[in-house]
Design a protein around this motif. Structure first.
Motif, PDB file in Angstrom:
ATOM      1  N   PHE A 143       4.417  11.481 -10.237  1.00  0.00           N
ATOM      2  CA  PHE A 143       4.772  10.789  -9.003  1.00  0.00           C
ATOM      3  C   PHE A 143       5.894   9.783  -9.219  1.00  0.00           C
ATOM      4  CE2 PHE A 143       0.284  11.904  -8.418  1.00  0.00           C
ATOM      5  CZ  PHE A 143       0.298  12.466  -7.155  1.00  0.00           C
ATOM      6  N   LYS A 144       6.631   9.538  -8.153  1.00  0.00           N
ATOM      7  CA  LYS A 144       7.516   8.385  -8.102  1.00  0.00           C
ATOM      8  C   LYS A 144       7.429   7.845  -6.677  1.00  0.00           C
ATOM      9  CE  LYS A 144      12.213   9.484  -6.788  1.00  0.00           C
ATOM     10  NZ  LYS A 144      13.596   9.622  -7.201  1.00  0.00           N
ATOM     11  N   VAL A 145       7.855   6.615  -6.494  1.00  0.00           N
ATOM     12  CA  VAL A 145       7.834   5.990  -5.175  1.00  0.00           C
ATOM     13  C   VAL A 145       9.214   6.159  -4.561  1.00  0.00           C
ATOM     14  CG1 VAL A 145       7.475   3.848  -3.902  1.00  0.00           C
ATOM     15  CG2 VAL A 145       6.064   4.355  -5.892  1.00  0.00           C
ATOM     16  N   MET A 150       0.845  -1.178   0.000  1.00  0.00           N
ATOM     17  CA  MET A 150       0.000   0.000   0.000  1.00  0.00           C
ATOM     18  C   MET A 150       0.891   1.242   0.000  1.00  0.00           C
ATOM     19  SD  MET A 150      -2.852   1.428   2.724  1.00  0.00           S
ATOM     20  CE  MET A 150      -3.271  -0.188   3.225  1.00  0.00           C
ATOM     21  N   LEU A 151       0.558   2.207  -0.839  1.00  0.00           N
ATOM     22  CA  LEU A 151       1.305   3.460  -0.914  1.00  0.00           C
ATOM     23  C   LEU A 151       0.599   4.548  -0.124  1.00  0.00           C
ATOM     24  CD1 LEU A 151       2.164   3.518  -4.716  1.00  0.00           C
ATOM     25  CD2 LEU A 151       3.653   2.886  -2.828  1.00  0.00           C
ATOM     26  N   LYS A 152       1.394   5.424   0.456  1.00  0.00           N
ATOM     27  CA  LYS A 152       0.878   6.593   1.158  1.00  0.00           C
ATOM     28  C   LYS A 152       1.590   7.809   0.617  1.00  0.00           C
ATOM     29  CE  LYS A 152      -0.358   4.259   5.381  1.00  0.00           C
ATOM     30  NZ  LYS A 152      -0.460   4.391   6.811  1.00  0.00           N
ATOM     31  N   LEU A 153       1.035   8.988   0.883  1.00  0.00           N
ATOM     32  CA  LEU A 153       1.679  10.234   0.487  1.00  0.00           C
ATOM     33  C   LEU A 153       2.867  10.509   1.399  1.00  0.00           C
ATOM     34  CD1 LEU A 153      -1.333  12.638  -0.128  1.00  0.00           C
ATOM     35  CD2 LEU A 153       0.053  11.493  -1.841  1.00  0.00           C
ATOM     36  N   SER A 154       3.971  10.919   0.815  1.00  0.00           N
ATOM     37  CA  SER A 154       5.096  11.386   1.616  1.00  0.00           C
ATOM     38  C   SER A 154       4.746  12.760   2.184  1.00  0.00           C
ATOM     39  CB  SER A 154       6.356  11.477   0.747  1.00  0.00           C
ATOM     40  OG  SER A 154       6.183  12.485  -0.232  1.00  0.00           O
ATOM     41  N   ASP A 155       5.527  13.206   3.151  1.00  0.00           N
ATOM     42  CA  ASP A 155       5.315  14.554   3.693  1.00  0.00           C
ATOM     43  C   ASP A 155       5.442  15.588   2.576  1.00  0.00           C
ATOM     44  OD1 ASP A 155       4.926  13.537   6.229  1.00  0.00           O
ATOM     45  OD2 ASP A 155       6.965  13.995   6.920  1.00  0.00           O
ATOM     46  N   GLU A 156       6.395  15.358   1.670  1.00  0.00           N
ATOM     47  CA  GLU A 156       6.597  16.273   0.549  1.00  0.00           C
ATOM     48  C   GLU A 156       5.378  16.294  -0.357  1.00  0.00           C
ATOM     49  OE1 GLU A 156       7.193  17.554  -3.357  1.00  0.00           O
ATOM     50  OE2 GLU A 156       6.929  15.461  -2.856  1.00  0.00           O
ATOM     51  N   ALA A 157       4.802  15.113  -0.635  1.00  0.00           N
ATOM     52  CA  ALA A 157       3.623  15.038  -1.502  1.00  0.00           C
ATOM     53  C   ALA A 157       2.431  15.730  -0.842  1.00  0.00           C
ATOM     54  CB  ALA A 157       3.286  13.587  -1.823  1.00  0.00           C
ATOM     55  N   LEU A 158       2.285  15.549   0.439  1.00  0.00           N
ATOM     56  CA  LEU A 158       1.206  16.233   1.157  1.00  0.00           C
ATOM     57  C   LEU A 158       1.407  17.746   1.086  1.00  0.00           C
ATOM     58  CD1 LEU A 158      -1.331  16.082   2.824  1.00  0.00           C
ATOM     59  CD2 LEU A 158       0.070  15.756   4.843  1.00  0.00           C
ATOM     60  N   GLY A 159       2.655  18.198   1.216  1.00  0.00           N
ATOM     61  CA  GLY A 159       2.958  19.614   1.070  1.00  0.00           C
ATOM     62  C   GLY A 159       2.624  20.117  -0.325  1.00  0.00           C
ATOM     63  N   ALA A 160       2.878  19.291  -1.352  1.00  0.00           N
ATOM     64  CA  ALA A 160       2.564  19.678  -2.732  1.00  0.00           C
ATOM     65  C   ALA A 160       1.056  19.834  -2.911  1.00  0.00           C
ATOM     66  CB  ALA A 160       3.112  18.640  -3.710  1.00  0.00           C
ATOM     67  N   VAL A 161       0.273  18.967  -2.293  1.00  0.00           N
ATOM     68  CA  VAL A 161      -1.187  19.086  -2.359  1.00  0.00           C
ATOM     69  C   VAL A 161      -1.631  20.374  -1.671  1.00  0.00           C
ATOM     70  CG1 VAL A 161      -3.379  18.068  -1.579  1.00  0.00           C
ATOM     71  CG2 VAL A 161      -1.597  16.598  -2.534  1.00  0.00           C
ATOM     72  N   VAL A 183      -3.954  21.149 -11.761  1.00  0.00           N
ATOM     73  CA  VAL A 183      -2.679  21.083 -11.045  1.00  0.00           C
ATOM     74  C   VAL A 183      -2.472  19.680 -10.490  1.00  0.00           C
ATOM     75  CG1 VAL A 183      -1.331  22.006  -9.110  1.00  0.00           C
ATOM     76  CG2 VAL A 183      -2.746  23.536 -10.482  1.00  0.00           C
ATOM     77  N   LEU A 184      -3.510  19.142  -9.853  1.00  0.00           N
ATOM     78  CA  LEU A 184      -3.399  17.794  -9.284  1.00  0.00           C
ATOM     79  C   LEU A 184      -3.193  16.749 -10.371  1.00  0.00           C
ATOM     80  CD1 LEU A 184      -6.170  17.925  -6.534  1.00  0.00           C
ATOM     81  CD2 LEU A 184      -3.703  18.204  -6.238  1.00  0.00           C
ATOM     82  N   GLU A 223       6.546   5.519  -0.306  1.00  0.00           N
ATOM     83  CA  GLU A 223       5.596   6.628  -0.264  1.00  0.00           C
ATOM     84  C   GLU A 223       5.631   7.332  -1.617  1.00  0.00           C
ATOM     85  OE1 GLU A 223       6.005   8.113   4.325  1.00  0.00           O
ATOM     86  OE2 GLU A 223       7.507   8.775   2.901  1.00  0.00           O
ATOM     87  N   LEU A 224       4.490   7.913  -1.992  1.00  0.00           N
ATOM     88  CA  LEU A 224       4.440   8.681  -3.227  1.00  0.00           C
ATOM     89  C   LEU A 224       5.148  10.008  -3.029  1.00  0.00           C
ATOM     90  CD1 LEU A 224       0.802   8.121  -4.493  1.00  0.00           C
ATOM     91  CD2 LEU A 224       2.911   7.169  -5.426  1.00  0.00           C
ATOM     92  N   TYR A 225       5.963  10.359  -3.991  1.00  0.00           N
ATOM     93  CA  TYR A 225       6.734  11.593  -3.992  1.00  0.00           C
ATOM     94  C   TYR A 225       6.353  12.356  -5.252  1.00  0.00           C
ATOM     95  CZ  TYR A 225      10.899  14.574  -4.161  1.00  0.00           C
ATOM     96  OH  TYR A 225      11.744  15.640  -4.220  1.00  0.00           O
ATOM     97  N   VAL A 226       6.080  13.669  -5.135  1.00  0.00           N
ATOM     98  CA  VAL A 226       5.708  14.494  -6.287  1.00  0.00           C
ATOM     99  C   VAL A 226       6.977  15.070  -6.903  1.00  0.00           C
ATOM    100  CG1 VAL A 226       4.431  16.520  -7.061  1.00  0.00           C
ATOM    101  CG2 VAL A 226       3.456  15.035  -5.323  1.00  0.00           C
ATOM    102  N   MET A 227       7.193  14.769  -8.180  1.00  0.00           N
ATOM    103  CA  MET A 227       8.399  15.214  -8.880  1.00  0.00           C
ATOM    104  C   MET A 227       8.317  16.680  -9.307  1.00  0.00           C
ATOM    105  SD  MET A 227      10.275  12.533  -8.879  1.00  0.00           S
ATOM    106  CE  MET A 227      11.521  13.041 -10.042  1.00  0.00           C
ATOM    107  N   ASN A 228       7.108  17.205  -9.457  1.00  0.00           N
ATOM    108  CA  ASN A 228       6.921  18.572  -9.958  1.00  0.00           C
ATOM    109  C   ASN A 228       5.910  19.340  -9.097  1.00  0.00           C
ATOM    110  OD1 ASN A 228       4.841  16.895 -10.822  1.00  0.00           O
ATOM    111  ND2 ASN A 228       4.433  18.112 -12.639  1.00  0.00           N
TER     112      ASN A 228
END
Length: 59
Positions: free
Chosen positions: A35-37, A1-12, A29-30, A42-47
């Protein structure tokens, strides 16, 4: 199971702030996130979105 990283949550949260400031739709935007793992599965937002603040001209 994947979850949002802190960085990905910040991107949201940045996407939400940007859409509120610009009074624009958050969906494009969303949908544009790439994404990359990361090492912790955890999911990480590349952009993440950039929020630009205008300079205050009042002195």
């Amino acid at each position: 199971m994947l979850k949002l990283s802190d960085e990905a949550l910040g991107a949201v949260m940045m996407a939400l702030q940007k859409s509120l400031m610009e009074q624009s739709d958050i969906v494009p935007v969303l949908k544009g996130f790439n994404f990359k793992v990361n090492e912790e599965d955890e999911l990480y937002v590349m952009n993440p979105p950039m929020v630009k603040l205008k300079a205050n001209d009042n002195g």
